[in-house]
Design an enzyme around this catalytic site. Structure first.
Site, PDB file in Angstrom:
ATOM      1  N   ARG A  27       0.605  -8.532 -23.731  1.00 59.49           N
ATOM      2  CA  ARG A  27       0.839  -7.393 -22.938  1.00 59.49           C
ATOM      3  C   ARG A  27       0.615  -7.175 -21.845  1.00 59.49           C
ATOM      4  O   ARG A  27       0.904  -7.205 -20.507  1.00 59.49           O
ATOM      5  CB  ARG A  27       0.085  -6.272 -23.803  1.00 59.49           C
ATOM      6  CG  ARG A  27       0.758  -6.184 -24.913  1.00 59.49           C
ATOM      7  CD  ARG A  27       1.302  -6.530 -26.228  1.00 59.49           C
ATOM      8  NE  ARG A  27       1.781  -6.285 -27.616  1.00 59.49           N
ATOM      9  CZ  ARG A  27       1.555  -5.742 -28.629  1.00 59.49           C
ATOM     10  NH1 ARG A  27       0.512  -5.867 -28.973  1.00 59.49           N
ATOM     11  NH2 ARG A  27       2.295  -5.171 -29.903  1.00 59.49           N
TER      12      ARG A  27
ATOM     13  N   ASP B  89       4.517 -12.082 -28.521  1.00 60.87           N
ATOM     14  CA  ASP B  89       4.883 -10.559 -29.026  1.00 60.87           C
ATOM     15  C   ASP B  89       6.324 -10.464 -28.711  1.00 60.87           C
ATOM     16  O   ASP B  89       6.855 -11.082 -27.977  1.00 60.87           O
ATOM     17  CB  ASP B  89       3.673  -9.207 -28.324  1.00 60.87           C
ATOM     18  CG  ASP B  89       3.527  -8.764 -29.069  1.00 60.87           C
ATOM     19  OD1 ASP B  89       4.624  -8.223 -29.405  1.00 60.87           O
ATOM     20  OD2 ASP B  89       2.383  -8.732 -30.115  1.00 60.87           O
TER      21      ASP B  89
ATOM     22  N   HIS C 119       7.254  -8.616 -34.207  1.00 60.82           N
ATOM     23  CA  HIS C 119       6.471  -8.674 -32.907  1.00 60.82           C
ATOM     24  C   HIS C 119       7.112 -10.775 -32.233  1.00 60.82           C
ATOM     25  O   HIS C 119       6.338 -11.369 -31.831  1.00 60.82           O
ATOM     26  CB  HIS C 119       5.045  -9.134 -33.193  1.00 60.82           C
ATOM     27  CG  HIS C 119       4.053  -7.905 -33.411  1.00 60.82           C
ATOM     28  ND1 HIS C 119       3.561  -6.318 -32.826  1.00 60.82           N
ATOM     29  CD2 HIS C 119       4.067  -6.572 -34.288  1.00 60.82           C
ATOM     30  CE1 HIS C 119       3.169  -5.846 -33.049  1.00 60.82           C
ATOM     31  NE2 HIS C 119       3.417  -5.952 -34.016  1.00 60.82           N
TER      32      HIS C 119
ATOM     33  N   ASP D 200       1.970  -9.297 -39.080  1.00 58.47           N
ATOM     34  CA  ASP D 200       1.707  -8.147 -39.087  1.00 58.47           C
ATOM     35  C   ASP D 200       3.323  -7.126 -38.857  1.00 58.47           C
ATOM     36  O   ASP D 200       4.179  -7.393 -37.603  1.00 58.47           O
ATOM     37  CB  ASP D 200       1.013  -7.616 -37.872  1.00 58.47           C
ATOM     38  CG  ASP D 200       0.878  -8.297 -37.277  1.00 58.47           C
ATOM     39  OD1 ASP D 200       1.890  -9.548 -36.331  1.00 58.47           O
ATOM     40  OD2 ASP D 200       0.983  -7.091 -35.273  1.00 58.47           O
ATOM     41  N   GLU D 201       3.182  -5.843 -39.776  1.00 56.28           N
ATOM     42  CA  GLU D 201       4.052  -4.765 -39.141  1.00 56.28           C
ATOM     43  C   GLU D 201       5.146  -5.308 -38.517  1.00 56.28           C
ATOM     44  O   GLU D 201       6.175  -5.108 -37.251  1.00 56.28           O
ATOM     45  CB  GLU D 201       3.879  -4.012 -37.816  1.00 56.28           C
ATOM     46  CG  GLU D 201       2.350  -3.824 -37.949  1.00 56.28           C
ATOM     47  CD  GLU D 201       1.760  -2.663 -36.126  1.00 56.28           C
ATOM     48  OE1 GLU D 201       1.219  -2.299 -35.645  1.00 56.28           O
ATOM     49  OE2 GLU D 201       2.166  -4.174 -35.148  1.00 56.28           O
TER      50      GLU D 201
ATOM     51  N   TRP E 151      -7.407  -6.346 -41.294  1.00 52.24           N
ATOM     52  CA  TRP E 151      -7.339  -5.298 -39.893  1.00 52.24           C
ATOM     53  C   TRP E 151      -6.749  -3.466 -40.281  1.00 52.24           C
ATOM     54  O   TRP E 151      -7.283  -3.215 -39.138  1.00 52.24           O
ATOM     55  CB  TRP E 151      -6.208  -5.722 -39.002  1.00 52.24           C
ATOM     56  CG  TRP E 151      -4.244  -4.991 -38.750  1.00 52.24           C
ATOM     57  CD1 TRP E 151      -3.902  -6.014 -40.001  1.00 52.24           C
ATOM     58  CD2 TRP E 151      -4.010  -4.527 -38.704  1.00 52.24           C
ATOM     59  NE1 TRP E 151      -2.635  -5.739 -39.640  1.00 52.24           N
ATOM     60  CE2 TRP E 151      -2.821  -4.663 -38.843  1.00 52.24           C
ATOM     61  CE3 TRP E 151      -4.268  -3.431 -37.444  1.00 52.24           C
ATOM     62  CZ2 TRP E 151      -1.422  -3.524 -38.494  1.00 52.24           C
ATOM     63  CZ3 TRP E 151      -3.033  -2.253 -37.169  1.00 52.24           C
ATOM     64  CH2 TRP E 151      -1.410  -2.516 -37.274  1.00 52.24           C
TER      65      TRP E 151
ATOM     66  N   TYR F 163     -11.785  -2.383 -33.494  1.00 53.85           N
ATOM     67  CA  TYR F 163     -10.529  -2.503 -32.049  1.00 53.85           C
ATOM     68  C   TYR F 163     -11.055  -2.061 -31.045  1.00 53.85           C
ATOM     69  O   TYR F 163     -11.477  -0.201 -30.885  1.00 53.85           O
ATOM     70  CB  TYR F 163      -9.352  -1.617 -32.620  1.00 53.85           C
ATOM     71  CG  TYR F 163      -8.400  -2.175 -33.531  1.00 53.85           C
ATOM     72  CD1 TYR F 163      -9.021  -3.270 -33.954  1.00 53.85           C
ATOM     73  CD2 TYR F 163      -6.888  -2.738 -33.170  1.00 53.85           C
ATOM     74  CE1 TYR F 163      -8.140  -4.103 -35.150  1.00 53.85           C
ATOM     75  CE2 TYR F 163      -6.430  -2.965 -33.863  1.00 53.85           C
ATOM     76  CZ  TYR F 163      -6.732  -3.923 -35.022  1.00 53.85           C
ATOM     77  OH  TYR F 163      -6.034  -4.620 -34.983  1.00 53.85           O
TER      78      TYR F 163
ATOM     79  N   ASP G 287      -9.275  -2.350 -27.888  1.00 52.41           N
ATOM     80  CA  ASP G 287      -9.116  -1.300 -26.864  1.00 52.41           C
ATOM     81  C   ASP G 287      -9.202  -0.016 -27.500  1.00 52.41           C
ATOM     82  O   ASP G 287      -8.626   1.299 -26.256  1.00 52.41           O
ATOM     83  CB  ASP G 287      -7.366  -1.871 -27.277  1.00 52.41           C
ATOM     84  CG  ASP G 287      -6.721  -1.527 -28.498  1.00 52.41           C
ATOM     85  OD1 ASP G 287      -7.689  -1.612 -29.953  1.00 52.41           O
ATOM     86  OD2 ASP G 287      -5.881  -1.649 -29.174  1.00 52.41           O
TER      87      ASP G 287
ATOM     88  N   TRP H 223      -6.798  -5.662 -27.872  1.00 55.93           N
ATOM     89  CA  TRP H 223      -4.766  -4.993 -27.581  1.00 55.93           C
ATOM     90  C   TRP H 223      -4.969  -4.804 -26.678  1.00 55.93           C
ATOM     91  O   TRP H 223      -5.628  -4.056 -25.979  1.00 55.93           O
ATOM     92  CB  TRP H 223      -4.772  -4.037 -28.714  1.00 55.93           C
ATOM     93  CG  TRP H 223      -5.070  -5.064 -30.274  1.00 55.93           C
ATOM     94  CD1 TRP H 223      -4.943  -4.676 -31.595  1.00 55.93           C
ATOM     95  CD2 TRP H 223      -4.173  -6.471 -30.666  1.00 55.93           C
ATOM     96  NE1 TRP H 223      -5.410  -5.536 -32.173  1.00 55.93           N
ATOM     97  CE2 TRP H 223      -4.312  -6.492 -32.347  1.00 55.93           C
ATOM     98  CE3 TRP H 223      -2.388  -7.117 -30.117  1.00 55.93           C
ATOM     99  CZ2 TRP H 223      -3.808  -7.218 -32.954  1.00 55.93           C
ATOM    100  CZ3 TRP H 223      -2.459  -8.220 -30.642  1.00 55.93           C
ATOM    101  CH2 TRP H 223      -2.696  -8.541 -31.943  1.00 55.93           C
TER     102      TRP H 223
ATOM    103  N   GLU I  68      -2.180  -3.303 -24.192  1.00 61.50           N
ATOM    104  CA  GLU I  68      -0.825  -2.933 -23.548  1.00 61.50           C
ATOM    105  C   GLU I  68      -1.979  -1.776 -22.779  1.00 61.50           C
ATOM    106  O   GLU I  68      -1.177  -1.984 -22.107  1.00 61.50           O
ATOM    107  CB  GLU I  68      -0.477  -1.845 -24.846  1.00 61.50           C
ATOM    108  CG  GLU I  68       0.331  -2.461 -26.209  1.00 61.50           C
ATOM    109  CD  GLU I  68      -0.451  -2.202 -27.557  1.00 61.50           C
ATOM    110  OE1 GLU I  68      -1.672  -2.516 -26.926  1.00 61.50           O
ATOM    111  OE2 GLU I  68       0.186  -3.125 -28.025  1.00 61.50           O
TER     112      GLU I  68
HETATM  113  C1  TNX Z   1      -1.515  -3.284 -34.256  1.00 65.41           C
HETATM  114  S1  TNX Z   1      -3.594  -4.717 -35.436  1.00 65.41           S
HETATM  115  C2  TNX Z   1      -1.367  -3.927 -33.836  1.00 65.41           C
HETATM  116  C3  TNX Z   1      -0.616  -4.555 -32.098  1.00 65.41           C
HETATM  117  C4  TNX Z   1      -1.931  -3.644 -31.405  1.00 65.41           C
HETATM  118  C5  TNX Z   1      -2.577  -2.482 -32.099  1.00 65.41           C
HETATM  119  C6  TNX Z   1      -2.756  -2.186 -30.955  1.00 65.41           C
HETATM  120  C7  TNX Z   1      -2.183  -5.378 -35.267  1.00 65.41           C
HETATM  121  C8  TNX Z   1      -1.600  -6.703 -35.845  1.00 65.41           C
HETATM  122  N1  TNX Z   1      -0.751  -5.232 -35.053  1.00 65.41           N
HETATM  123  O1  TNX Z   1       0.526  -4.975 -32.217  1.00 65.41           O
HETATM  124  O2  TNX Z   1      -1.702  -3.643 -30.221  1.00 65.41           O
HETATM  125  O3  TNX Z   1      -1.739  -2.069 -32.892  1.00 65.41           O
HETATM  126  O4  TNX Z   1      -4.376  -1.012 -31.519  1.00 65.41           O
END
Ligand code: TNX
Length: 768
Positions: free
Chosen positions: A165, A194, A255, A318-319, A391, A417, A419, A468, A470
Site C-alpha cells: 500500500r 496486493d 489481493h 485472505d479475503e 487475524w 493491528y 494500523d 497495514w 493503507e
Molecule cells: C485486513 S488482515 C486485511 C488487509 C487490510 C487490513 C486493514 C488481512 C489478512 N487482510 O488487507 O490492509 O485488514 O486493517
C-alpha cells in the site's frame, strides 16, 4: 555535547543520572533477573574477550555500537572485561545467561543468537545514550549488578510491514530491522503483493514490477516502488546479521490485482485492469481454474525461495471474493474435474480456494519451504502442513491448533493491528480506524484457555503485529504507528506471563524512548485528550472547562497565545476555564524532554443562533447534481451544468453504494434546505460527506481530506427551530479512499454532554 537527536540537556546534570536512566529498563523483561548492590562501570580500559573465533560477528556488532557512543577503544583481549562464551549447558537456541558484577560482564549461551540477545540485554542495562551513533559526553557508563537467566516464551515474535500500500525504502527497512533486533523480535514478515502493488523483482516475469509496481493517485501522479533482487539480498543479509528472519508474502488468490494488471491471463476473464489506487476489496482475483496461475506461481516461488533463506513462505489466502468463480467456466471445470462439490461443511468455491492453496503448498515444498496463510485458508479445508496466522480473532487459531497445525496469533481484536488508532481518533493523525492503545496490545495473551484445557497450547508458535499501510502515507507515519506498540508485542512474545506489568513497562518506555531518539525513530508519544468528550472545537455560551489527560501518565505543556508549546511553557496541572475565545496548543513531554505532537483545540464563545422566523414550506431538500470530477469544494464553482431535483432525506446524496468496491463514480452534489433543531442547545456535528454548513456556519469540513473517520466536526449554539443546512458531497477518491466507501451519507449531531450521535432524519428536513 549530546549527540542524540531529541535529547536536550545543556545543564551540567549527568545524563546517566536522569530519571529515565534509573532502575532496570530491559524490554522485553527477562525471565529471571536478580539485582545485586554493586555497579559495573564501563570505562576507557574496558575490553572484550571471546571463547571462540566464531563469535566475532556478534562482538564486532556490539563493539562498534559501544565505541560510537562511548568513544572507548574496546579492544579484544583474551580475558576481557566483557566476556562472551559459548556454553552448551545453556539450553534453548535463543536463551542466554548474563552476569554483571563490579568486575566485569559475562554472557553465556549455546548459540550466537543467544549471545546476541544477552549482549542486547547488557546494552539495555547501560544508560540509554549507549545507542547514540555519535560520542556522548557527560555519561557515566554504569550498569547495575545483575544475574539474568533468560529465554523467550514463544519462538516466533514478529512484525508484518505492508510495503504494498505504501512502500518502505531499503534504508527504512534497515532502520526497522535494527530496532526490532534490539527488542528480540526475530521475524519480519513483508507483505509484498496486493491490489495496489507488486513489490519484488521476478526475472522470469518482468511485467510484475514494470506494470505491477506502479499506480496512479487521485492527482494523476504515479506512485511506485519495488525491491530488486539485489535489494532483497541486502535486506535479508542485514536481517540475518541481526538474527531476524524475513518471511515474504505473495497474496493469493485474492489481493492479487497488481499481478493481474501485469498478466491479465491470471484472472477468470482475462480482461485488462489497472493497478488499484484505492483501498478495499475488489472482485478481480486469480483464476484457479487455469493452469497458468500455478505455472506462474511456480516460477515466482522458485526465484523467491532462493532469495529468502528462511523456512517459511506466506501465501496470503485472505479475503478472496469468490463470486466470479461461480460463473467462470475454467473454475467450474476445475470443480468438476477435482470433485470439489459443495457439502455440509464447505461450499465448492471455498473448496476451490483450498485446492489452490494446497497446490501452492506443494510447490513450496518442492523448494523446501513451509507454508503460512491467513486464517481464511481454513475455509475449504486446511492444507496438510500449513501454519495459520489467526487475524480475525482467535477462532481460526484455535481451530487450527485443535487439528495439530502450528499457529501464529495476530488478532485484530487482541490489539495486534497496529494500523489502528493508538489514541482518540480526534486527537491522532488519520488512521484506518479501530482503537488499539498500547495497554491493549500489552495485555494480549496469545494462548487461549481452551487450548490449555485441551493440551494443545504447544501449537501456538508465537505472536505478530501487523502494520497495514493503507493510511500510512510516509515512512514516518509507519514508525509512528509501529513504535512503541511493537515494544509491547516484544514483551508479549518473550516475557513469561507472570512477569508482565504494564505500569513498569510504561516506566521502561521512557528509557526506550531515548534509545529510539538515538535511532531517529518517529515514535508515538501520547497526545493530550479530553477524557470523556474529545473534540477539536469547543463552543460555549457563558463559560467552559477543558480538561486533558494522556493514555499513560505524562507531563503536558500548553500555550494560549497561539505559539508552539515548548519546555518552558506552562505545565498543565488543572482544567482550563474559558469565558472568551481561545486556542489551546498542548503537547506531552517525556522525562527526556522530548515532546509529542501538538494538539490544537479551538474554544469559541457563541451566542445562540436564532431559528428561522417561519417554518419552511415543503418536505425534503433541494438537490443540485452534476456528474463532474472535482477534488475540492472550490472547484465546484466552475461546474456549469447542474441537474435539480428534490431529496426526501440526506443519505441518498451518496450514490451507488452497492457498487462501492468496483470503482468511483465522479460527481458533485449539493443539498440545501432547513433542519429542525429539537431544543435550544450546543450541538456538535459529524459526517463523512465533504462539507456541512448549518445556519451559514461551517459544521463539518472534510474538504481535501479522506472522507472516513471524520474529525473535522464543529459545534454550534442553536435555538430550537428551523436552521438552514447545506450538504456538499464530492464523489472522488482522496488518500486512496473512495468518498462513498465508508460514508453512509448521513449527517449526525449530538447535544453537548450526550455520548450518542443522532442522524438528521427525513422529518427534520424542509425547504422553501
Ligand atoms: C485486513 S488482515 C486485511 C488487509 C487490510 C487490513 C486493514 C488481512 C489478512 N487482510 O488487507 O490492509 O485488514 O486493517
Amino acid at each position: 555535547m549530546i549527540a542524540c537527536a531529541g535529547l536536550c540537556s545543556c545543564n551540567k546534570e549527568k545524563l546517566s543520572e536522569r530519571i529515565y536512566n534509573q532502575g532496570i529498563n530491559v524490554i522485553p523483561a527477562p525471565e529471571q533477573i536478580a539485582q545485586g548492590s554493586g555497579t559495573f562501570v564501563l570505562d576507557k580500559d574496558a575490553s572484550i574477550g571471546i571463547s571462540h573465533d566464531s563469535l566475532q560477528p556478534v562482538v564486532s556488532f556490539y563493539a562498534q555500537k559501544m565505541r560510537a557512543s562511548t568513544g572507548f577503544g574496546l579492544p579484544q583481549k583474551e580475558d576481557g572485561t566483557i566476556r562472551l562464551t559459548i556454553d552448551k549447558t545453556v539450553t534453548g537456541n535463543e536463551a542466554y545467561q548474563l552476569r554483571v558484577t563490579e568486575d566485569g560482564v559475562e554472557v553465556r549461551a549455546s548459540s550466537l543468537r543467544g549471545l546476541f540477545y544477552g549482549m542486547g540485554t547488557f546494552l539495555q542495562l547501560l544508560p540509554a545514550e549507549i545507542e547514540s551513533p555519535e560520542c556522548v559526553d557527560g555519561v557515566e557508563w554504569t550498569a547495575p549488578e545483575v544475574e539474568v537467566t533468560d529465554s523467550p516464551r514463544f519462538p516466533y515474535r514478529g512484525l508484518m510491514l505492508d510495503v504494498t500500500r505504501h512502500f518502505i525504502s531499503v534504508e527504512g527497512l534497515k532502520k526497522h530491522i535494527d530496532m526490532l533486533a534490539s527488542i528480540k523480535i526475530n521475524t519480519l514478515h513483508l507483505h509484498l503483493s496486493d491490489y495496489q502493488g507488486w513489490r519484488v523483482e521476478i526475472k522470469k516475469y518482468p511485467l510484475l514490477t514494470e506494470v505491477g509496481s506502479r499506480r496512479i493517485d487521485e492527482y494523476g501522479k504515479e506512485y511506485s516502488g519495488y525491491y530488486t533482487q539485489d535489494d532483497i539480498r541486502e535486506i535479508v543479509e542485514y536481517a540475518r546479521e541481526r538474527f531476524i528472519t524475513i518471511i515474504p508474502e505473495i497474496d493469493v488468490p485474492g489481493h492479487s490485482l497488481a499481478a493481474i494488471a501485469a498478466y491479465p491471463e491470471l484472472s477468470c476473464t482475462g480482461e485488462k485492469y489497472e493497478v488499484m489506487s484505492r483501498w478495499g476489496r475488489f472482485p478481480v482475483v486469480f483464476c484457479p481454474g487455469k493452469e497458468v496461475m500455478f505455472e506462474m506461481l511456480d516460477g515466482i516461488f522458485a526465484e523467491m525461495c532462493a532469495l529468502f533463506p528462511g523456512p517459511y513462505f506466506h501465501i496470503g489466502g485472505d479475503e478472496c471474493p469468490k463470486e466470479v468463480w461461480k460463473t467462470c467456466p475454467h473454475c467450474q471445470k476445475r470443480i468438476q474435474e477435482e470433485g470439489l462439490w459443495t457439502d455440509s461443511k464447505h461450499s465448492s468455491v471455498d473448496k476451490l480456494q483450498s485446492y489452490a492453496i494446497a497446490r501452492c503448498e506443494r510447490i513450496l515444498k518442492k523448494y523446501g519451504k513451509r507454508m503460512i496463510g491467513w486464517d481464511e485458508i481454513l475455509e475449504g479445508g486446511l492444507a496438510p502442513d500449513a501454519t495459520v496466522m489467526s487475524w480475525r480473532g482467535e477462532a481460526g487459531g484455535i481451530a487450527s491448533a485443535l487439528m495439530d497445525h502450528d499457529v501464529i496469533m495476530t488478532p485484530a481484536s487482541g490489539g495486534m493491528y497496529i494500523d489502528y488508532y493508538q489514541g482518540n481518533s480526534q486527537a491522532e493523525p488519520f488512521a484506518w480506524g479501530g482503537y488499539v492503545p498500547i495497554s491493549k496490545t500489552y495485555s494480549y495473551n496469545p494462548v487461549p484457555d481452551t487450548l490449555v484445557q485441551m493440551g494443545k497450547e504447544q501449537y501456538i508458535r508465537g505472536v505478530q503485529a501487523n502494520a497495514w499501510a493503507e493510511c500510512m502515507y510516509t515512512e514516518d507515519i509507519v514508525e509512528y504507528r509501529v513504535y512503541p506498540r511493537i515494544l509491547a508485542v516484544a514483551e508479549v512474545g518473550w516475557t513469561p506471563l507472570k512477569n508482565k506489568d504494564f505500569a513498569d513497562f510504561s516506566r521502561r518506555l521512557n528509557n526506550a524512548a531515548v534509545r529510539m531518539d538515538c535511532r531517529g525513530i518517529n515514535y508515538h508519544i501520547p497526545v493530550p485528550e479530553q477524557p470523556d468528550y474529545c473534540r477539536n472545537h469547543v463552543a460555549f455560551t457563558d463559560s467552559t472547562v477543558v480538561q486533558f489527560s494522556t493514555s499513560r501518565p505524562m507531563k503536558m505543556v500548553y500555550t494560549l497565545d497561539g505559539t508552539e508549546p515548548g519546555l518552558q511553557s506552562a505545565v498543565y496541572t488543572e482544567p482550563l476555564v474559558f469565558r472568551e475565545n481561545g486556542t489551546i496548543k498542548i503537547r506531552s513531554v517525556l522525562p527526556s524532554g522530548r515532546m509529542g505532537i501538538v494538539r490544537e483545540v479551538e474554544v469559541e464563545r457563541q451566542t445562540f443562533l436564532p431559528a428561522s422566523a417561519e417554518e419552511p414550506e415543503h418536505e425534503g431538500l433541494r438537490l443540485r447534481f452534476s456528474p463532474t470530477r472535482c477534488l475540492y469544494v472550490s472547484e465546484m464553482a466552475d461546474v456549469k451544468e447542474w441537474k435539480d431535483s428534490i431529496l426526501t432525506s440526506i443519505e441518498p446524496i451518496v450514490k451507488l453504494r452497492k457498487n462501492k468496491y468496483s470503482g468511483v463514480e465522479f460527481y458533485v452534489a449539493v443539498a440545501d434546505g432547513y433542519f429542525y433543531v429539537p431544543e435550544d442547545g450546543i450541538y456538535e456535528f459529524s459526517s463523512n460527506n465533504t462539507r456541512i454548513t448549518v445556519g451559514g456556519r461551517l459544521a463539518v469540513d472534510n474538504d481535501g481530506k479522506p472522507q472516513i473517520n471524520s474529525k473535522y466536526g464543529r459545534s454550534l449554539a442553536l435555538c430550537k427551530g428551523w436552521h438552514s443546512i447545506k450538504v456538499e458531497q464530492i464523489s472522488n477518491f482522496i488518500g486512496g479512499w473512495n468518498s462513498q466507501q465508508r460514508n453512509d451519507g448521513a449527517v449526525r449531531f449530538r447535544k453537548y454532554g450526550e455520548q450518542a450521535w443522532k442522524r438528521i432524519t427525513a422529518d427534520q428536513l424542509k425547504y422553501n
